[in-house]
Write a protein that holds these residues in place. Structure first.
Motif, mmCIF file in Angstrom:
data_model
loop_
_atom_site.group_PDB
_atom_site.id
_atom_site.type_symbol
_atom_site.label_atom_id
_atom_site.label_comp_id
_atom_site.label_asym_id
_atom_site.label_seq_id
_atom_site.Cartn_x
_atom_site.Cartn_y
_atom_site.Cartn_z
ATOM 1 N N SER A 1 0.819 -1.212 0.000
ATOM 2 C CA SER A 1 0.000 0.000 0.000
ATOM 3 C C SER A 1 0.851 1.260 0.000
ATOM 4 C CB SER A 1 -0.921 0.012 1.222
ATOM 5 O OG SER A 1 -0.163 0.144 2.419
ATOM 6 N N GLY A 2 2.120 1.109 0.380
ATOM 7 C CA GLY A 2 2.995 2.278 0.489
ATOM 8 C C GLY A 2 2.903 2.970 1.838
ATOM 9 N N LYS A 3 2.074 2.429 2.743
ATOM 10 C CA LYS A 3 1.857 3.090 4.041
ATOM 11 C C LYS A 3 2.853 2.661 5.102
ATOM 12 C CE LYS A 3 -2.403 1.793 4.643
ATOM 13 N NZ LYS A 3 -3.761 1.676 5.247
ATOM 14 N N TYR A 4 3.502 1.508 4.908
ATOM 15 C CA TYR A 4 4.316 0.933 5.981
ATOM 16 C C TYR A 4 5.796 0.914 5.627
ATOM 17 C CZ TYR A 4 -0.330 -0.630 7.287
ATOM 18 O OH TYR A 4 -1.667 -0.679 7.596
ATOM 19 N N LYS A 5 6.612 1.217 6.614
ATOM 20 C CA LYS A 5 8.063 1.211 6.474
ATOM 21 C C LYS A 5 8.645 0.027 7.247
ATOM 22 C CE LYS A 5 8.041 5.272 4.400
ATOM 23 N NZ LYS A 5 8.419 5.421 2.979
ATOM 24 N N PRO A 6 9.874 -0.389 6.935
ATOM 25 C CA PRO A 6 10.512 -1.435 7.735
ATOM 26 C C PRO A 6 10.493 -1.049 9.221
ATOM 27 C CG PRO A 6 11.793 -1.016 5.765
ATOM 28 C CD PRO A 6 10.714 0.041 5.800
ATOM 29 N N GLY A 7 10.092 -2.003 10.067
ATOM 30 C CA GLY A 7 9.955 -1.713 11.493
ATOM 31 C C GLY A 7 8.530 -1.451 11.913
ATOM 32 N N ALA A 8 7.576 -1.455 10.965
ATOM 33 C CA ALA A 8 6.166 -1.234 11.299
ATOM 34 C C ALA A 8 5.691 -2.292 12.278
ATOM 35 C CB ALA A 8 5.316 -1.259 10.035
ATOM 36 N N HIS A 9 4.844 -1.901 13.219
ATOM 37 C CA HIS A 9 4.340 -2.812 14.251
ATOM 38 C C HIS A 9 2.828 -2.954 14.121
ATOM 39 C CE1 HIS A 9 3.734 -4.712 18.149
ATOM 40 N NE2 HIS A 9 2.806 -3.803 18.413
ATOM 41 N N PHE A 10 2.349 -4.202 14.238
ATOM 42 C CA PHE A 10 0.912 -4.487 14.191
ATOM 43 C C PHE A 10 0.510 -5.120 15.519
ATOM 44 C CE2 PHE A 10 2.639 -4.796 9.892
ATOM 45 C CZ PHE A 10 1.849 -3.866 9.225
ATOM 46 N N ASP A 11 -0.550 -4.576 16.159
ATOM 47 C CA ASP A 11 -0.945 -5.115 17.460
ATOM 48 C C ASP A 11 -1.754 -6.401 17.292
ATOM 49 O OD1 ASP A 11 -3.700 -4.563 17.052
ATOM 50 O OD2 ASP A 11 -3.482 -2.542 17.875
ATOM 51 N N ASN A 12 -2.127 -7.031 18.426
ATOM 52 C CA ASN A 12 -2.714 -8.361 18.363
ATOM 53 C C ASN A 12 -4.172 -8.390 17.914
ATOM 54 O OD1 ASN A 12 -4.024 -7.429 20.622
ATOM 55 N ND2 ASN A 12 -3.037 -8.838 22.062
ATOM 56 N N THR A 13 -4.739 -7.245 17.540
ATOM 57 C CA THR A 13 -6.072 -7.237 16.925
ATOM 58 C C THR A 13 -5.986 -7.347 15.411
ATOM 59 O OG1 THR A 13 -6.223 -4.828 16.662
ATOM 60 C CG2 THR A 13 -6.918 -5.753 18.783
ATOM 61 N N ASP A 14 -4.769 -7.302 14.890
ATOM 62 C CA ASP A 14 -4.526 -7.295 13.445
ATOM 63 C C ASP A 14 -3.883 -8.615 13.045
ATOM 64 O OD1 ASP A 14 -3.242 -6.836 10.867
ATOM 65 O OD2 ASP A 14 -3.599 -4.698 11.191
ATOM 66 N N VAL A 15 -4.446 -9.285 12.038
ATOM 67 C CA VAL A 15 -3.936 -10.587 11.631
ATOM 68 C C VAL A 15 -2.455 -10.533 11.257
ATOM 69 C CG1 VAL A 15 -4.539 -10.366 9.183
ATOM 70 C CG2 VAL A 15 -4.517 -12.632 10.246
ATOM 71 N N ARG A 16 -1.964 -9.361 10.878
ATOM 72 C CA ARG A 16 -0.557 -9.253 10.477
ATOM 73 C C ARG A 16 0.412 -9.417 11.637
ATOM 74 N NH1 ARG A 16 -1.769 -4.081 6.701
ATOM 75 N NH2 ARG A 16 -3.086 -3.713 8.527
ATOM 76 N N HIS A 17 -0.086 -9.327 12.881
ATOM 77 C CA HIS A 17 0.819 -9.539 14.010
ATOM 78 C C HIS A 17 1.265 -10.991 14.088
ATOM 79 C CE1 HIS A 17 -2.284 -11.551 16.453
ATOM 80 N NE2 HIS A 17 -1.325 -11.840 17.303
ATOM 81 N N ARG A 18 0.553 -11.885 13.359
ATOM 82 C CA ARG A 18 0.905 -13.305 13.328
ATOM 83 C C ARG A 18 1.983 -13.606 12.288
ATOM 84 N NH1 ARG A 18 -3.338 -16.550 15.375
ATOM 85 N NH2 ARG A 18 -3.113 -18.095 13.717
ATOM 86 N N HIS A 19 2.289 -12.648 11.431
ATOM 87 C CA HIS A 19 3.333 -12.850 10.426
ATOM 88 C C HIS A 19 4.707 -12.846 11.086
ATOM 89 C CE1 HIS A 19 0.551 -11.009 7.085
ATOM 90 N NE2 HIS A 19 0.040 -12.072 7.669
ATOM 91 N N ASP A 20 5.631 -13.629 10.524
ATOM 92 C CA ASP A 20 6.988 -13.675 11.052
ATOM 93 C C ASP A 20 7.640 -12.292 10.957
ATOM 94 O OD1 ASP A 20 9.549 -15.102 11.793
ATOM 95 O OD2 ASP A 20 10.109 -14.254 9.848
ATOM 96 N N PRO A 21 8.125 -11.741 12.078
ATOM 97 C CA PRO A 21 8.668 -10.372 12.074
ATOM 98 C C PRO A 21 9.809 -10.170 11.082
ATOM 99 C CG PRO A 21 8.298 -11.116 14.317
ATOM 100 C CD PRO A 21 8.095 -12.309 13.443
ATOM 101 N N GLU A 22 10.679 -11.149 10.965
ATOM 102 C CA GLU A 22 11.803 -11.005 10.046
ATOM 103 C C GLU A 22 11.319 -11.014 8.600
ATOM 104 O OE1 GLU A 22 15.752 -10.620 8.600
ATOM 105 O OE2 GLU A 22 14.701 -10.066 10.440
ATOM 106 N N SER A 23 10.352 -11.885 8.309
ATOM 107 C CA SER A 23 9.778 -11.914 6.963
ATOM 108 C C SER A 23 9.107 -10.584 6.638
ATOM 109 C CB SER A 23 8.768 -13.059 6.857
ATOM 110 O OG SER A 23 8.112 -13.039 5.608
ATOM 111 N N THR A 24 8.391 -10.033 7.606
ATOM 112 C CA THR A 24 7.747 -8.734 7.405
ATOM 113 C C THR A 24 8.767 -7.649 7.132
ATOM 114 O OG1 THR A 24 5.833 -9.316 8.768
ATOM 115 C CG2 THR A 24 6.304 -6.970 8.507
ATOM 116 N N ARG A 25 9.857 -7.654 7.899
ATOM 117 C CA ARG A 25 10.917 -6.645 7.711
ATOM 118 C C ARG A 25 11.505 -6.737 6.306
ATOM 119 N NH1 ARG A 25 16.294 -6.015 7.874
ATOM 120 N NH2 ARG A 25 16.652 -8.246 8.148
ATOM 121 N N LEU A 26 11.772 -7.963 5.847
ATOM 122 C CA LEU A 26 12.370 -8.140 4.523
ATOM 123 C C LEU A 26 11.399 -7.732 3.418
ATOM 124 C CD1 LEU A 26 14.205 -11.551 5.078
ATOM 125 C CD2 LEU A 26 15.236 -9.279 4.895
#
Length: 299
Positions: free
Chosen positions: A215-240
């Motif tokens: 979407s262009g809204k998120y930068k490396p290091g973005a954090h998703f809280d536990n109400t968002d399904v993306r908090h279940r994604h692997d943090p390192e994979s998300t960063r990459l």
């Protein structure tokens, strides 16, 4: 808006659809009927006619919001796609339910929730090959087509390289493949899309914005809280992924072009893809998504 034929279904769908997983409350926001009405009204205003939902986006919750809306509008203005195969228990918790008898119960519950007498596209929802290869299931569904409850069958493949279910589509009367496809995940191009083209299957590209990472809204290091399904994604994979998004934005997205719109149009450039079904949390996002059609070449 532009429209494309959805494979052998002959349905004429808007190239931008409305994904509605978010209405079930697993994407960091709780929705009410007013919010859903505003999103769907904006979609219709902009020429969108395709809604994709599922039985397990909440316990038929997303479907119920859509059905309430449809009850106050013209049913024929919309192509409604939903899915079967899972029972929702609580946020992020589901169990598989693919038995023929249970699927008919799910179908009837979806028809009731959607406040409709028929479903345009009823999709096998990310199940394993063992339950897909059940002749009783597909013969039972064919009877529901004959009864007028379903217009067309489709398969939402769980793995975006599931060639087994894709290749078997014509055999089981499944006319559409729904698959994860986006600029960060091009796996379907290798085997699934060629199979779809050989069989004249419609293709719905889900997660076209890569869960919002494109979407262009998120930068490396973005954090998703536990109400968002993306908090279940692997943090390192998300960063990459977000690092790759920065590179794509720099090297591929034309200057002055919105990245989300570019990413949707990028999916639609592939000749196999009929439509994309991005999620949206408000009318402004619907409008942004719809405007991607302006970047799509006519066919």
């Amino acid at each position: 808006m532009k429209y494309r034929r959805l494979g052998k279904t002959e349905l004429n769908v808007s190239v931008i659809g409305l994904g509605t997983w978010q209405f079930g409350g697993e994407w960091g926001q709780q929705f009410g009927q007013h919010e859903v009405d505003a999103i769907l009204d904006k979609g219709q205003e902009l020429g969108i006619n395709l809604i994709d939902t599922a039985e397990c986006y909440g316990d038929h919750l997303s479907e119920s919001f859509i059905g309430n809306y449809i009850s106050r509008r013209k049913r024929e203005d919309w192509i409604i796609a939903t899915k079967f195969g899972h029972h929702f228990h609580e946020r992020f918790t589901r169990t598989d339910v693919f038995g023929a008898k249970e699927v008919i119960q799910q179908l009837d519950a979806s028809l009731k929730a959607l406040n409709t007498e028929y479903i345009d596209l009823y999709q096998f929802h990310s199940g394993p090959d063992a339950v897909f290869d059940n002749d009783e299931l597909w013969s039972t569904l064919d009877k529901q087509i004959a009864a007028g409850k379903i217009r067309h069958l489709g398969t939402s493949i769980g793995s975006n390289d599931n060639l087994h279910q894709t290749d078997a589509s014509t055999e089981v009367n499944s006319q559409v493949i729904q698959v994860v496809y986006n600029r960060l995940d091009r796996v379907p191009e290798n085997r699934v899309f060629p199979s779809c083209e050989r069989q004249d299957l419609g293709v719905l590209a889900r997660v076209p914005l890569a869960s919002g990472y494109l979407s262009g809204k998120y930068k490396p290091g973005a954090h998703f809280d536990n109400t968002d399904v993306r908090h279940r994604h692997d943090p390192e994979s998300t960063r990459l992924k977000l690092q790759e998004v920065e590179k794509i934005k720099r090297d591929e997205v034309p200057e002055g072009v919105n990245m989300a719109q570019w990413a949707l149009a990028w999916c639609l450039r592939h000749p196999a893809v009929s439509a994309v079904i991005p999620g949206c949390k408000n009318p402004a996002q619907v409008e942004s998504n719809a405007s991607a059609a302006e970047l799509v070449a006519e066919r």
